[in-house]
Design an enzyme around this catalytic site. Structure first.
Site, mmCIF file in Angstrom:
data_model
loop_
_atom_site.group_PDB
_atom_site.id
_atom_site.type_symbol
_atom_site.label_atom_id
_atom_site.label_comp_id
_atom_site.label_asym_id
_atom_site.label_seq_id
_atom_site.Cartn_x
_atom_site.Cartn_y
_atom_site.Cartn_z
ATOM 1 N N CYS A 72 -32.074 -18.581 -20.992
ATOM 2 C CA CYS A 72 -33.103 -18.551 -19.960
ATOM 3 C C CYS A 72 -34.160 -17.504 -20.296
ATOM 4 C CB CYS A 72 -32.459 -18.254 -18.609
ATOM 5 S SG CYS A 72 -33.624 -17.895 -17.285
ATOM 6 N N CYS A 75 -34.417 -14.722 -17.785
ATOM 7 C CA CYS A 75 -33.291 -13.781 -17.894
ATOM 8 C C CYS A 75 -33.532 -12.782 -19.009
ATOM 9 C CB CYS A 75 -31.994 -14.543 -18.144
ATOM 10 S SG CYS A 75 -31.527 -15.696 -16.831
#
Length: 810
Positions: A72, A75
């Protein structure tokens, strides 16, 4: 109110117990998982399918967990913020812990589904003693920054339901009634009251910051509590006051009324120490340390003695762990020595040695080198003029309260800080030159492998951001502070020199400032200016250094002795010794190795110890010289003849009479049994001649002893030498040498003639060729035999007397 009293009474004990428990949990969890975006160096507990249950269920600490996916992008962008949060509230352990789990890892996907994770990253708060079916509470913050996340953690922790985390102190405001009985129910020396308004978080933050410290308690007081505000005369919010059992109070003076400044000032109060670490008394250091004296020093200065000690330990101890250096390790060594030769601001003798060492390394084309060859250049065996590196360590600014604190790690940090500054001052061309040299050296050679792993993680994370020489200085400074944050409170922390964010306000007040939100902020321009000035070569103190002329003289004497030993070995080659029989080998194993010769390496160690003995010696950031075991060669042992073991020959002058001889052509000798002493002398002389290589240096340095009386055995000793088949190499000195042989061999076997004279000549004659143990055993056995004969005489006499009485009866 009940919770406040209970927590106050048991907070001190529970802190220590919970800290120990969490330390064990941290090691288990950190090694059990390997998250994609985080490592153990980030102070984040790494969770996985295998350990998530033990970490979150029924834990005595609250847990903040990030559920993320390593693929991600958001992230990845958020991970630096989460790492910073972990460092920011590191002192809150074990009340609150920071953890993360990679839901992008296939084996963890089911776990994330069970905790109802629908998107990434998701941060959840798990209260202490959570049940197995708990899915946590989402930690929603208006902005994903450290300030917002920290305050959301406090909100959830303050609203914690029973049971309250045992290690967490009270967070609610304190009242006048509680203050009146506070010192009756709490065994602390300092009570800090932080006055603030209702919306302020400073009081709760400082309370948690000092969670791991003893003899200090922090409570918040709201500005609406008019009784306390009026009593102390508080007019500024926030402000901090120290309250004493007598009812007196005083204001805590800080540069800024902010969390970081309160924390730093309060932890430096008298008797305030980390849990489990008693305060260090400097007088105990002065009296208890025997291996080297404590050297008074200025904490705000760098010492050249620390830099030279770091070089010695690095080049002579750590590198010595490798017999052969090749491949990437050799490249790392080349870069390391090259940087030292270019930027080390040392004395001319040390700089010349480093340049000579660098030139030698650059000329090596074989792809590998032996450490033995490297050490010869390091010790300047070629005797290049005015070049030497002092042997031994002499810590000054890096000395610790105990031998296992600071020292070499502190010295290496200081060394590389100096090198980065010198590269900037002298106009280096590559901003990463010094940092890459440090990184590669630590990776290949630094003894602490965990430390090397942590440093490598930091380098991978952000070293590519360095693009100027000044940014290299700042990168190393910021990473050093990060390491200080990570190991603060660890067993390796010296209580006399606690790990702090450096430089402290009293050393550089302009380096610190606060943001509009009240957060501490570094003034990078002021920090850079301070670092350049602090680590500049002109600011380095030369106290406690050994004089350069003495260093050069010691080096010269050592090499002269070494060359003399080599020359003696060339003139007196060692003849091949016959293989010992199994009986002789067994006898040699039983005897203790007493006869040892000083090797060249031992001469070096002795010279280093002499230099250390003449020395008299923190840098702000900142362990005993490692003694290397050296193999020893033993002199041959004495043999047995006719069931008797003759005493060991220990007089080196007796051996000296043999060293100047060589073997002549062998001839048949007829030895009568009555002349077994001569045969023994022959065997002993042959063995001692075989050990001449080991003994030469010792024998040449001894002073010839005066002649001793030989008790009329000089002719027998001469006969023994003649039977050995040895003759003088220099015929002109034959007569003189024979006299020396007589008195030296006589002294070798009869070294105790003075003692024997007092006992009588008959005892000296009895001890010829025997050790003290043999003579003692003979005397004991003789005494026992005499006692047995006496007992037998008395027994038969008594029996005969009884028989005569019976015969006389009617």
């Amino acid at each position: 109110m009940a919770r406040l009293g209970a927590t106050s009474r048991f907070a001190s004990r529970s802190r220590t117990e919970s800290s120990a428990l969490f330390s064990c949990l941290w090691l288990v969890l950190a090694s059990a998982a390997s998250a994609g975006l985080y490592t153990a160096s980030d102070q984040v507990v790494l969770l996985s399918r295998r350990n998530v249950g033990s970490a979150l269920v029924n834990s005595s600490a609250a847990m903040v967990v990030e559920f993320y996916a390593s693929w991600c992008g958001h992230c990845v962008a958020f991970s630096p913020v989460y790492k910073k949060l972990a460092r920011d509230i590191k002192e809150w352990k074990p009340a609150v812990n920071i953890a993360a789990i990679d839901c992008g890892n296939e084996e963890n996907s089911k776990v994330c589904m069970e905790y109802e994770i629908r998107g990434y990253p998701t941060i959840k708060f798990f209260p202490a003693y959570s049940e197995a079916d708990s899915t946590g509470v989402s930690l929603r913050a208006s902005s994903r920054d450290v300030l917002g996340l920290r305050r959301r953690v406090i909100d959830h922790l303050e609203g914690h339901k029973e049971p309250w985390p045992p290690a967490c102190p009270p967070l609610e405001p304190i009242s006048q009634a509680e203050i009146d009985v506070f010192f009756e129910t709490n065994s602390v020396q300092h009570l800090a009251l932080i006055f603030e308004d209702v919306k302020s978080y400073i009081g709760r933050e400082v309370t948690l910051d000092l969670l791991q410290f003893e003899n200090i308690a922090v409570r918040r007081v709201l500005n609406t509590d008019q009784s306390l505000v009026t009593k102390l005369g508080v007019t500024e919010f926030p402000s901090c006051y120290l309250y004493y059992p007598s009812g007196n109070f005083t204001r805590l003076m800080v540069n800024y009324e902010a969390r970081t400044f309160y924390f730093y000032a309060l932890q430096r109060l008298p008797a305030v120490v980390r849990s489990g670490k008693p305060p260090v008394v400097l007088t105990e250091i002065h009296t208890n340390r025997t291996e080297e004296p404590w050297r008074p020093f200025n904490r705000s200065r760098v010492y050249m003695a620390d830099l030279e000690s770091a070089l010695h330990y690095s080049l002579r101890v750590e590198l010595a762990a490798r017999e052969v250096i090749e491949g990437d390790a050799l490249n790392a060594l080349n870069k390391y020595v090259s940087v030292l030769a270019k930027y080390f601001p040392g004395r001319p003798t040390v700089v010349n040695l480093l340049k000579s060492l660098n030139s030698w390394l650059q000329n090596q084309t074989a792809g590998q080198i032996s450490y033995e060859a490297f050490k010869k250049v390091l010790d300047n065996t070629a005797q290049a003029p005015n070049a030497a590196l002092p042997e031994g360590v002499r810590w000054v600014g890096c000395q610790g309260s105990q031998p296992h604190f600071r020292r070499y790690p502190c010295g290496m940090w200081t060394l590389f800080h100096v090198l980065t500054v010198q590269a900037n001052v002298t106009g280096g061309s590559d901003p990463l030159e010094v940092l890459n040299a440090m990184r590669n050296y630590i990776h290949h050679f630094f003894g602490c492998r965990y430390c090397a792993e942590h440093f490598e993680n930091m380098a991978k994370d952000s070293l590519e951001l360095v693009y100027t020489l000044e940014s290299a200085i700042m990168w190393l400074w910021s990473r050093h502070n990060r390491v200080n944050n990570r190991i603060a409170g660890a067993l390796s922390e010296d209580p006399l020199f606690p790990k702090i964010q450096w430089p402290p306000p009293e050393m550089c007040p302009f380096c610190h400032t606060v943001s509009k939100s009240g957060e501490h902020k570094w003034n990078n321009e002021q920090v850079l200016s301070f670092l350049v000035s602090y680590f500049d070569s002109s600011s380095i103190l030369t106290d406690y250094l050994e004089d350069e002329n003495q260093i050069l003289e010691k080096q010269k004497e050592k090499h002269v002795k070494h060359r003399e030993r080599k020359a003696r070995e060339a003139v007196n080659p060692v003849p091949p010794s016959p293989s010992p029989s199994p009986a002789q080998e067994e006898e040699e194993e039983e005897e203790s190795p007493q006869d040892e010769a000083m090797t060249y390496e031992e001469e070096e160690a002795q010279a280093a110890s002499e230099m250390e003995g003449k020395s008299s010696e923190p840098t702000p950031w900142a362990q005993t010289d490692i003694e290397l075991g050296r193999g020893r060669r033993q002199a041959p042992r004495s043999s047995r003849f006719a069931g008797m073991r003759f005493g060991k020959q220990r007089d080196d002058h007796g051996l000296q009479s043999i060293l100047g001889m060589r073997f002549r052509e062998k001839r048949d000798d007829i030895v009568d049994l009555d002349s077994f002493v001569n045969q023994h002398f022959k065997d002993k002389a042959l063995q001692m001649a075989a050990s001449s290589r080991v003994k030469q240096r010792t024998l040449q340095t001894k002073v010839e002893q005066e002649p001793r009386p030989a008790f009329g055995l000089s002719m027998e000793l001469d006969a023994a030498l003649g039977m050995m088949g040895l003759q003088r190499m220099d015929a002109d000195l034959e007569v003189k040498e024979k006299r020396r042989q007589k008195r030296e061999l006589a002294g070798q076997y009869f070294g105790r003639e003075t003692e024997l004279t007092h006992k009588g000549h008959w005892m000296s004659a009895l001890s010829i060729g025997f050790s003290n143990l043999d003579v003692s055993l003979c005397v004991i056995l003789y005494s026992l035999s005499a006692m047995c004969l006496l007992l037998m005489y008395l027994f038969f006499k008594h029996r005969l007397k009884r028989r005569r009485v019976k015969i006389a009866l009617p």
